[in-house]
Motif scaffolding. Structure first.
Motif, PDB file in Angstrom:
ATOM      1  N   ALA A  90      36.944  57.372  42.835  1.00  0.00           N
ATOM      2  CA  ALA A  90      38.182  57.311  42.064  1.00  0.00           C
ATOM      3  C   ALA A  90      39.378  57.743  42.910  1.00  0.00           C
ATOM      4  CB  ALA A  90      38.071  58.186  40.817  1.00  0.00           C
ATOM      5  N   ALA A  91      39.199  58.777  43.723  1.00  0.00           N
ATOM      6  CA  ALA A  91      40.292  59.223  44.586  1.00  0.00           C
ATOM      7  C   ALA A  91      40.685  58.133  45.580  1.00  0.00           C
ATOM      8  CB  ALA A  91      39.880  60.494  45.329  1.00  0.00           C
ATOM      9  N   ALA A  92      39.695  57.446  46.136  1.00  0.00           N
ATOM     10  CA  ALA A  92      39.993  56.352  47.054  1.00  0.00           C
ATOM     11  C   ALA A  92      40.757  55.233  46.341  1.00  0.00           C
ATOM     12  CB  ALA A  92      38.704  55.812  47.661  1.00  0.00           C
ATOM     13  N   ALA A  93      40.378  54.961  45.098  1.00  0.00           N
ATOM     14  CA  ALA A  93      41.090  53.939  44.327  1.00  0.00           C
ATOM     15  C   ALA A  93      42.557  54.314  44.149  1.00  0.00           C
ATOM     16  CB  ALA A  93      40.418  53.751  42.968  1.00  0.00           C
ATOM     17  N   LEU A  94      42.823  55.583  43.867  1.00  0.00           N
ATOM     18  CA  LEU A  94      44.211  56.011  43.680  1.00  0.00           C
ATOM     19  C   LEU A  94      44.994  55.943  44.983  1.00  0.00           C
ATOM     20  CD1 LEU A  94      43.675  58.975  41.209  1.00  0.00           C
ATOM     21  CD2 LEU A  94      44.528  56.681  40.696  1.00  0.00           C
ATOM     22  N   LEU A  95      44.330  56.154  46.119  1.00  0.00           N
ATOM     23  CA  LEU A  95      45.002  55.963  47.401  1.00  0.00           C
ATOM     24  C   LEU A  95      45.411  54.506  47.589  1.00  0.00           C
ATOM     25  CD1 LEU A  95      42.761  58.208  49.691  1.00  0.00           C
ATOM     26  CD2 LEU A  95      45.166  58.625  49.097  1.00  0.00           C
ATOM     27  N   LEU A  96      44.548  53.578  47.191  1.00  0.00           N
ATOM     28  CA  LEU A  96      44.882  52.158  47.313  1.00  0.00           C
ATOM     29  C   LEU A  96      45.970  51.764  46.328  1.00  0.00           C
ATOM     30  CD1 LEU A  96      41.507  50.295  48.004  1.00  0.00           C
ATOM     31  CD2 LEU A  96      43.058  51.473  49.571  1.00  0.00           C
TER      32      LEU A  96
ATOM     33  N   GLY B 223      48.367  53.790  45.516  1.00  0.00           N
ATOM     34  CA  GLY B 223      49.559  54.277  46.207  1.00  0.00           C
ATOM     35  C   GLY B 223      49.996  53.370  47.341  1.00  0.00           C
ATOM     36  N   ASP B 224      49.057  52.686  47.980  1.00  0.00           N
ATOM     37  CA  ASP B 224      49.382  51.746  49.053  1.00  0.00           C
ATOM     38  C   ASP B 224      49.925  50.421  48.527  1.00  0.00           C
ATOM     39  OD1 ASP B 224      48.380  53.614  50.819  1.00  0.00           O
ATOM     40  OD2 ASP B 224      46.456  52.587  51.113  1.00  0.00           O
ATOM     41  N   GLY B 225      49.840  50.204  47.217  1.00  0.00           N
ATOM     42  CA  GLY B 225      50.267  48.938  46.636  1.00  0.00           C
ATOM     43  C   GLY B 225      49.212  47.857  46.699  1.00  0.00           C
ATOM     44  N   LEU B 226      47.976  48.211  47.091  1.00  0.00           N
ATOM     45  CA  LEU B 226      46.908  47.219  47.144  1.00  0.00           C
ATOM     46  C   LEU B 226      46.249  46.988  45.794  1.00  0.00           C
ATOM     47  CD1 LEU B 226      45.165  48.250  50.496  1.00  0.00           C
ATOM     48  CD2 LEU B 226      46.737  46.341  50.084  1.00  0.00           C
ATOM     49  N   LEU B 227      46.409  47.937  44.876  1.00  0.00           N
ATOM     50  CA  LEU B 227      45.871  47.801  43.529  1.00  0.00           C
ATOM     51  C   LEU B 227      46.946  48.187  42.519  1.00  0.00           C
ATOM     52  CD1 LEU B 227      42.312  49.446  43.887  1.00  0.00           C
ATOM     53  CD2 LEU B 227      42.816  47.000  43.674  1.00  0.00           C
ATOM     54  N   ASP B 228      46.890  47.553  41.360  1.00  0.00           N
ATOM     55  CA  ASP B 228      47.783  47.856  40.247  1.00  0.00           C
ATOM     56  C   ASP B 228      46.920  48.411  39.117  1.00  0.00           C
ATOM     57  OD1 ASP B 228      49.457  47.902  38.045  1.00  0.00           O
ATOM     58  OD2 ASP B 228      49.992  45.783  38.145  1.00  0.00           O
ATOM     59  N   LEU B 229      47.195  49.630  38.682  1.00  0.00           N
ATOM     60  CA  LEU B 229      46.354  50.259  37.662  1.00  0.00           C
ATOM     61  C   LEU B 229      46.150  49.371  36.452  1.00  0.00           C
ATOM     62  CD1 LEU B 229      47.401  54.024  37.500  1.00  0.00           C
ATOM     63  CD2 LEU B 229      45.134  53.107  37.973  1.00  0.00           C
ATOM     64  N   ASP B 230      47.191  48.706  36.006  1.00  0.00           N
ATOM     65  CA  ASP B 230      47.079  47.902  34.794  1.00  0.00           C
ATOM     66  C   ASP B 230      47.000  46.411  35.083  1.00  0.00           C
ATOM     67  OD1 ASP B 230      47.126  50.003  32.769  1.00  0.00           O
ATOM     68  OD2 ASP B 230      49.148  50.397  33.484  1.00  0.00           O
ATOM     69  N   GLY B 231      46.725  46.087  36.322  1.00  0.00           N
ATOM     70  CA  GLY B 231      46.532  44.692  36.682  1.00  0.00           C
ATOM     71  C   GLY B 231      45.092  44.260  36.490  1.00  0.00           C
ATOM     72  N   SER B 232      44.901  42.984  36.259  1.00  0.00           N
ATOM     73  CA  SER B 232      43.565  42.418  36.118  1.00  0.00           C
ATOM     74  C   SER B 232      42.795  42.533  37.431  1.00  0.00           C
ATOM     75  CB  SER B 232      43.666  40.953  35.705  1.00  0.00           C
ATOM     76  OG  SER B 232      42.421  40.293  35.839  1.00  0.00           O
ATOM     77  N   VAL B 233      41.490  42.747  37.325  1.00  0.00           N
ATOM     78  CA  VAL B 233      40.650  42.765  38.520  1.00  0.00           C
ATOM     79  C   VAL B 233      40.262  41.364  38.962  1.00  0.00           C
ATOM     80  CG1 VAL B 233      39.722  45.017  37.887  1.00  0.00           C
ATOM     81  CG2 VAL B 233      38.448  42.948  37.254  1.00  0.00           C
ATOM     82  N   GLU B 234      40.567  40.356  38.164  1.00  0.00           N
ATOM     83  CA  GLU B 234      40.063  39.013  38.419  1.00  0.00           C
ATOM     84  C   GLU B 234      40.531  38.387  39.731  1.00  0.00           C
ATOM     85  OE1 GLU B 234      40.775  36.685  34.926  1.00  0.00           O
ATOM     86  OE2 GLU B 234      39.581  38.023  33.644  1.00  0.00           O
ATOM     87  N   PRO B 235      41.774  38.634  40.213  1.00  0.00           N
ATOM     88  CA  PRO B 235      42.131  38.060  41.516  1.00  0.00           C
ATOM     89  C   PRO B 235      41.208  38.494  42.651  1.00  0.00           C
ATOM     90  CG  PRO B 235      44.112  38.730  40.343  1.00  0.00           C
ATOM     91  CD  PRO B 235      42.941  39.247  39.551  1.00  0.00           C
ATOM     92  N   LEU B 236      40.718  39.716  42.602  1.00  0.00           N
ATOM     93  CA  LEU B 236      39.817  40.210  43.631  1.00  0.00           C
ATOM     94  C   LEU B 236      38.346  40.073  43.240  1.00  0.00           C
ATOM     95  CD1 LEU B 236      41.769  43.415  44.693  1.00  0.00           C
ATOM     96  CD2 LEU B 236      41.309  41.426  46.141  1.00  0.00           C
ATOM     97  N   LEU B 237      38.089  40.069  41.941  1.00  0.00           N
ATOM     98  CA  LEU B 237      36.722  39.925  41.429  1.00  0.00           C
ATOM     99  C   LEU B 237      36.668  38.714  40.497  1.00  0.00           C
ATOM    100  CD1 LEU B 237      35.946  43.681  40.493  1.00  0.00           C
ATOM    101  CD2 LEU B 237      35.613  42.538  42.701  1.00  0.00           C
ATOM    102  N   PRO B 238      36.826  37.502  41.044  1.00  0.00           N
ATOM    103  CA  PRO B 238      36.849  36.319  40.179  1.00  0.00           C
ATOM    104  C   PRO B 238      35.554  36.117  39.398  1.00  0.00           C
ATOM    105  CG  PRO B 238      36.654  35.701  42.496  1.00  0.00           C
ATOM    106  CD  PRO B 238      36.970  37.160  42.463  1.00  0.00           C
ATOM    107  N   GLU B 239      34.475  36.717  39.857  1.00  0.00           N
ATOM    108  CA  GLU B 239      33.209  36.625  39.129  1.00  0.00           C
ATOM    109  C   GLU B 239      33.327  37.191  37.709  1.00  0.00           C
ATOM    110  OE1 GLU B 239      32.043  37.579  43.505  1.00  0.00           O
ATOM    111  OE2 GLU B 239      33.677  38.029  42.099  1.00  0.00           O
ATOM    112  N   LEU B 240      34.305  38.089  37.498  1.00  0.00           N
ATOM    113  CA  LEU B 240      34.452  38.738  36.194  1.00  0.00           C
ATOM    114  C   LEU B 240      35.503  38.073  35.307  1.00  0.00           C
ATOM    115  CD1 LEU B 240      34.148  42.511  37.170  1.00  0.00           C
ATOM    116  CD2 LEU B 240      32.373  40.901  36.435  1.00  0.00           C
ATOM    117  N   ALA B 241      35.936  36.879  35.669  1.00  0.00           N
ATOM    118  CA  ALA B 241      36.863  36.130  34.809  1.00  0.00           C
ATOM    119  C   ALA B 241      36.125  35.590  33.592  1.00  0.00           C
ATOM    120  CB  ALA B 241      37.488  34.988  35.595  1.00  0.00           C
ATOM    121  N   ASP B 242      36.872  35.371  32.523  1.00  0.00           N
ATOM    122  CA  ASP B 242      36.347  34.733  31.299  1.00  0.00           C
ATOM    123  C   ASP B 242      35.123  35.464  30.757  1.00  0.00           C
ATOM    124  OD1 ASP B 242      38.282  32.682  31.545  1.00  0.00           O
ATOM    125  OD2 ASP B 242      36.996  31.667  33.006  1.00  0.00           O
TER     126      ASP B 242
END
Length: 365
Positions: A63-69, A71-90
């Motif tokens: 979880a700490a590593a996720a928060l570092l990312l 902070g780097d702008g590589l992840l958006d807390l409230d953004g969908s995971v689907e762009p990076l994990l398309p397997e989890l779409a639909d």
């Protein structure tokens, strides 16, 4: 010389209740460490730098590593995971826990990064007798390592996620807290977001900066003599250091429970959270604040008075931390500046052992 308060734990080892322990209690700069027992049944005495499988205490590090990312702008807390994990779409969601796998409804929305951190992605451990429900039988057949850490050898991250994506969710995303699986999915997400395998990412962003030289997803050959033997409740060896699951790099580094560590490594991580040495204060505050709405928590894993932040449990009195089912426990009370770390290597079966209760009475006393 002042007697350590942790010396009261000695009878748990001397009586044979548990084979060994390393325990730490810190009140500000006043740090006490107790080391008891043997590294293996017929081995030499345990030393302070002994390595332990910390199982679910892995979750806050991921979880700490996720928060570092974030902070780097590589992840958006409230953004969908689907762009990076398309397997989890639909995603589809089971109508009920005992429904057939094709008896589903459409997910109301996508899974977000925040859902993974708060364990509200809609899937987790199923608290029912083995094989009782169709989804349990399907999960077992996929070999995703959702039981005791080290008991299975799941496939690599991409294949792991492909298999997992064949299952429906148990709940709508964001609807309720379910334990553990979210951290494994989060580990895959972090690797893809950073372009770095999870073990390397954690080393580069968390462990190396904090001097955690013995924390990782396996133990190198040069250090295997410091890996404590994992015992079954009541006796017997569950994982032999020389040949067991942690003697080599895993195909799937499990964000939910794959790490090993030492008492000093974990204290370094703990202090970095407490003092702001790893994450910005706002990120630590969010990580260690209850993120669950009333009624979302599961009463088995989170008892009364506990909530969930990002990758760890939070108590009503402000204490935060988490335990590991292979015999470890950790918590910080920021108000009093007290930290406790307990490392044993006996699998829990019916809840925490007696030494756990005595340890926390000492820490909180």
């Amino acid at each position: 010389m002042t007697t350590s308060p942790l010396s009261a734990l000695a009878p748990h080892v001397d009586s044979g209740e548990i084979p060994a322990l390393v325990a730490l209690v810190a009140r500000g700069d006043d740090v006490h460490v107790e080391v008891r027992g043997r590294i293996a049944p017929d081995g030499p005495p345990l030393e302070r730098d002994a390595v332990f499988r910390i199982s679910s205490m892995t979750k806050p590090a991921v979880a700490a590593a996720a928060l570092l990312l974030v902070g780097d702008g590589l992840l958006d807390l409230d953004g969908s995971v689907e762009p990076l994990l398309p397997e989890l779409a639909d995603r589809r969601v089971l109508r009920s826990i005992d429904a057939d796998l094709d008896d589903t409804v459409r997910a109301h929305r996508a899974i977000t990064v925040r859902d993974l951190l708060t364990f509200r992605m809609g899937f987790g451990l199923i608290l029912a007798p083995p094989g009782e429900h169709p989804v349990q039988r399907a999960l077992d057949a996929l070999v995703l390592g959702q039981g005791r850490p080290g008991a299975e050898a799941p496939p690599g991250p991409d294949e792991w996620l492909r298999r997992f994506a064949t299952l429906p969710l148990l709940h709508q995303p964001g609807e309720r807290w379910t334990y553990s699986t979210s951290a494994d999915v989060l580990g895959v997400l972090l690797a893809r977001a950073s372009g770095t395998p999870l073990p390397d990412l954690l080393h580069e962003r968390v462990f190396a900066p904090l001097g955690m030289r013995d924390t990782g997803f396996h133990v190198p050959p040069s250090s295997l003599d410091r890996l404590a033997t994992l015992h079954l409740p009541g006796g017997g060896v569950s994982d032999d250091p020389a040949t067991g699951a942690w003697s080599r790099p895993p195909a799937f580094p499990q964000g939910a429970g794959g790490l090993v560590s030492t008492v000093d490594d974990w204290f370094a991580f703990s202090e970095a959270l407490r003092t702001g040495g790893l994450l910005p204060p706002a990120a630590v505050a969010a990580m260690t604040r209850d993120q669950l709405s009333p009624g979302q928590a599961d009463g088995i894993f989170l008892s009364e008075g506990y909530g969930w932040g990002y990758g760890l449990a939070v108590r009503d009195d402000g204490r935060y931390g988490w335990d590991g089912g292979l015999g470890t426990s950790w918590a910080i009370h920021p108000g009093s500046g007290v930290t406790g770390v307990l490392l044993t290597q006996v699998e829990w079966s019916q809840g925490p052992p007696a030494v756990w209760w005595d340890f926390w009475r000492i820490v909180e006393g």
